[in-house]
Design an enzyme around this catalytic site. Structure first.
Site, mmCIF file in Angstrom:
data_model
loop_
_atom_site.group_PDB
_atom_site.id
_atom_site.type_symbol
_atom_site.label_atom_id
_atom_site.label_comp_id
_atom_site.label_asym_id
_atom_site.label_seq_id
_atom_site.Cartn_x
_atom_site.Cartn_y
_atom_site.Cartn_z
ATOM 1 N N CYS A 35 0.873 -1.202 0.052
ATOM 2 C CA CYS A 35 0.018 -0.086 -0.068
ATOM 3 C C CYS A 35 0.710 1.418 -0.039
ATOM 4 C CB CYS A 35 -0.983 0.027 1.134
ATOM 5 S SG CYS A 35 -0.096 -0.015 2.780
ATOM 6 N N ASP A 37 2.193 2.562 2.649
ATOM 7 C CA ASP A 37 2.009 3.366 3.904
ATOM 8 C C ASP A 37 3.548 3.247 4.364
ATOM 9 O OD1 ASP A 37 -0.282 3.982 2.798
ATOM 10 O OD2 ASP A 37 -1.446 2.934 4.415
ATOM 11 N N CYS A 60 -2.977 5.354 5.827
ATOM 12 C CA CYS A 60 -4.475 5.389 5.522
ATOM 13 C C CYS A 60 -4.984 5.558 6.958
ATOM 14 C CB CYS A 60 -5.063 3.715 5.147
ATOM 15 S SG CYS A 60 -4.642 2.636 6.512
ATOM 16 N N CYS A 104 -2.381 -2.842 8.583
ATOM 17 C CA CYS A 104 -2.146 -1.391 9.042
ATOM 18 C C CYS A 104 -1.816 -1.392 10.787
ATOM 19 C CB CYS A 104 -3.379 -0.718 8.791
ATOM 20 S SG CYS A 104 -4.379 -0.733 7.493
HETATM 21 FE FE1 FES Z 1 -1.523 -0.197 4.249
HETATM 22 FE FE2 FES Z 1 -3.650 0.857 6.057
HETATM 23 S S1 FES Z 1 -3.509 0.199 3.849
HETATM 24 S S2 FES Z 1 -1.243 0.671 6.303
#
Ligand code: FES
Length: 128
Positions: A35, A37, A60, A104
């Site tokens: 993702c 992040d 996110c 996450c």
């Molecule tokens: Fe990857 Fe939340 S979508 S940390």
């Protein structure tokens, strides 16, 4: 049923402990390649106790809520207890996350472990 619990929404909208600790005793940074992040965790440790924890999360809402809750869970706790913090405990404290958002919370667990690794590498004497 709402996708996100009230607690998730609260910690996403009003995240606790956002920021940087300039003279941190341990800093950990992790990312999720899928993702994209990124989470960075700063810890202040005194006599084996986490006296302060702050984070910067570029990610996110669930990652922000997880970092916020994770810092709340370890503040004031002994390092040994913070090392045992699992992503499951973070999810439970948030009253759940959707299945595709569990990763996450894993970032929060890993960021804390990385920060503690960093602390131990700077203070090897405190491992005993
Ligand atoms: Fe990857 Fe939340 S979508 S940390």
């Amino acid at each position: 049923m709402a996708l996100y619990s009230e607690k998730v929404m609260d910690h996403f909208r009003n995240p606790r402990n956002v920021g940087v600790i300039e003279d941190a005793d341990g800093v950990g940074e992790v990312g999720n390649a899928k993702c994209g992040d990124i989470m960075k965790m700063y810890l202040k440790i005194q006599d084996g106790i986490i006296t302060d924890a702050k984070f910067e999360t570029f990610g996110c809402g669930s990652a922000i809520a997880s970092s916020s809750m994770a810092t709340e869970l370890i503040k004031g706790k002994p390092v040994s207890q913070a090392l045992e913090l699992t992503n499951k405990a973070v999810v439970e404290a948030l009253d759940g996350l959707p299945a595709h958002k569990i990763h996450c919370s894993v970032l929060a667990e890993e960021a804390i472990k990385n920060a503690l690794d960093d602390y131990y590498s700077r203070h090897p004497e405190s491992k005993n």
